[in-house]
Scaffold this active site. Structure first.
Site, PDB file in Angstrom:
ATOM      1  NE  ARG A  77      11.394  -5.921  11.595  1.00 24.69           N
ATOM      2  CZ  ARG A  77      10.559  -5.420  10.682  1.00 24.69           C
ATOM      3  NH1 ARG A  77      11.030  -4.760   9.657  1.00 24.69           N
ATOM      4  NH2 ARG A  77       9.268  -5.573  10.807  1.00 24.69           N
ATOM      5  NE  ARG A  94      15.921  -8.338   7.883  1.00 24.57           N
ATOM      6  CZ  ARG A  94      16.239  -7.441   6.954  1.00 24.57           C
ATOM      7  NH1 ARG A  94      17.491  -7.310   6.574  1.00 24.57           N
ATOM      8  NH2 ARG A  94      15.307  -6.707   6.398  1.00 24.57           N
ATOM      9  CG  ASP A 135       6.584 -13.209   4.635  1.00 28.08           C
ATOM     10  OD1 ASP A 135       6.731 -12.541   5.663  1.00 28.08           O
ATOM     11  OD2 ASP A 135       5.733 -12.958   3.770  1.00 28.08           O
ATOM     12  CE1 TYR A 167       1.511  -7.736   1.470  1.00 29.53           C
ATOM     13  CE2 TYR A 167      -0.088  -9.391   2.109  1.00 29.53           C
ATOM     14  CZ  TYR A 167       0.732  -8.327   2.428  1.00 29.53           C
ATOM     15  OH  TYR A 167       0.775  -7.852   3.710  1.00 29.53           O
ATOM     16  NE  ARG A 196       5.969 -11.213  11.005  1.00 30.37           N
ATOM     17  CZ  ARG A 196       5.763 -10.094  10.315  1.00 30.37           C
ATOM     18  NH1 ARG A 196       6.119  -8.944  10.806  1.00 30.37           N
ATOM     19  NH2 ARG A 196       5.236 -10.155   9.118  1.00 30.37           N
TER      20      ARG A 196
END
Ligand code: CP3
Length: 341
Positions: A26, A35, A71, A148, A22
């Site tokens: 963010r 974003r 992702d 998921y 990562r």
């Protein structure tokens, strides 16, 4: 050959390469700026934007590898699921896979038609990096992707997933086979587009016990990694969290290196894996958000432990957290770059 690839090949020098899971995201103001105008999915699905985000941390820090901005869940969209990244909730799948007809309805599209945007982003990044820094491609592992698909959201518990796994083994097998094919083709396509290394993320594997690992997970991981290695000649790193107790079993996988979380020291992980293999890790990402005086000692301890194993790629034990000060990341990378094994 770059420091990063050489180290993953087991050819350690006196320098420790560094990248962070990562590393784009963010915690970077330039990421948050993009974003504001676009969703996570729009950013991944627009090659120019995905390439830009991939390169953002490399403009700031002397990193030894880039990782393509995508992702683990985006390749599932082409299987026929409705994926959304919701604010505060993370990924949500509105039509989770629960029944035999749900599994049978899942498509296994070729990567070019499924995730052509990521392959195009890889080509843009590779051109920009111009041989100076290797690019990492990645995929989720079948178990984590299943969790998921079946739960429909970040699995708090895995009741539906394990329900299918142990309650309907033929159906579980059918789903795993589809995911193995999807992942093999996706990983190979990323190398063909220009990636020089691959990482497989099995983020939820730590919830699986040894008995179920042997029966319902290991055969598919073995098949996935074996097939990828038969087709492309790049180092494959396997990463999972919470798997200290599974390392003796994971060590039997034909991965070239293993990512290690912060719950175990690098030499202990190496001993548990049971063969001479490079390791990647493993500073606690929560510590990276702490005062620098502590981080410095903790990072040096990880680097010193890295000297006790044959080859070490510095990383965190999991992804950079959103509220991590950019300055801590900067100082951490400078510390690693100044260190000599
Ligand atoms: O910089 C990089 O590491 C490359 C890009 C990358 C992302 N996700 C971007 C992302 C990678 C390698 C991943 C892998 C991923 N995605 C994993 C495996 C690694 C891990 O963290 O265990 C998993 C389990 C996912 C699933 C996922 N994606 C979750 C649970 C979330 C929500 C949580 C969160 O942090 O918001 C995402 C969204 C996501 N993927 C973001 C990013 C940068 C945040 C998107 C945003 O809102 O801006």
């Amino acid at each position: 050959m770059s420091l990063f690839i050489n180290t993953l090949r087991g050819k350690a020098s006196n320098e420790t390469p560094v990248w962070l899971m990562r590393q784009a995201g963010r915690y970077l103001p330039e990421y948050r700026k993009l974003r504001e105008k676009s969703s996570m999915l729009e950013m991944v699905q627009t090659p120019e934007m995905a390439a830009e985000v991939t390169l953002q941390p490399l403009r700031r820090f002397p990193l030894d590898a880039a990782i393509i901005f995508a992702d683990i869940l985006t390749p599932l969209i082409g299987m026929g699921i409705d994926l959304e990244f919701k604010k505060g909730e993370g990924p949500v799948i509105d039509n989770p896979v629960r029944t035999a007809s749900d599994v049978r309805a899942l498509a296994v599209p070729a990567p070019e038609e499924n995730v052509g945007y990521t392959l195009d982003a890889i080509k843009l990044v590779v051109k920009e990096l111009n041989g100076k820094t290797p690019l990492i491609g990645f995929s989720g592992a079948p178990f984590t992707l299943s969790s998921y698909l079946i739960e429909g959201h970040s699995p708090g518990d895995l009741l539906h997933t394990k329900g299918m796994m142990v309650g309907d083994p033929p159906l579980w097998h059918e789903l795993q086979e589809k995911l193995v094919t999807l992942c093999v083709e996706y990983l190979v396509a990323q190398v063909e587009a220009g990636c020089e290394s691959l990482q497989i993320f099995d983020s939820w594997l730590g919830y699986v016990g040894p008995r179920e690992y042997d029966k319902f997970v290991a055969p598919y991981l073995m098949k996935l990694i074996t097939q990828v290695k038969a087709r492309v000649d790049v180092p494959v790193v396997f990463f999972a969290t919470g798997v200290s107790a599974l390392f003796p079993r994971l060590g039997k996988l034909p991965a070239d290196a293993f990512g290690v979380d912060w719950r175990i020291s690098l030499p202990e992980a190496h001993a548990a894996i049971g063969r001479s293999v490079p390791l990647q890790g493993n500073l606690d990402p929560q510590i990276l958000a702490a005062p620098w005086e502590y981080i410095e000692g903790a990072a040096r301890a990880v680097l010193d432990e890295g000297r006790e194993i044959p080859a070490h790629v510095f990383n965190l034990g999991h992804g950079v957290l959103q509220h991590t000060p950019v300055d801590n990341v900067q100082r951490l990378i400078e510390l690693v770059k100044g260190y000599r094994r």
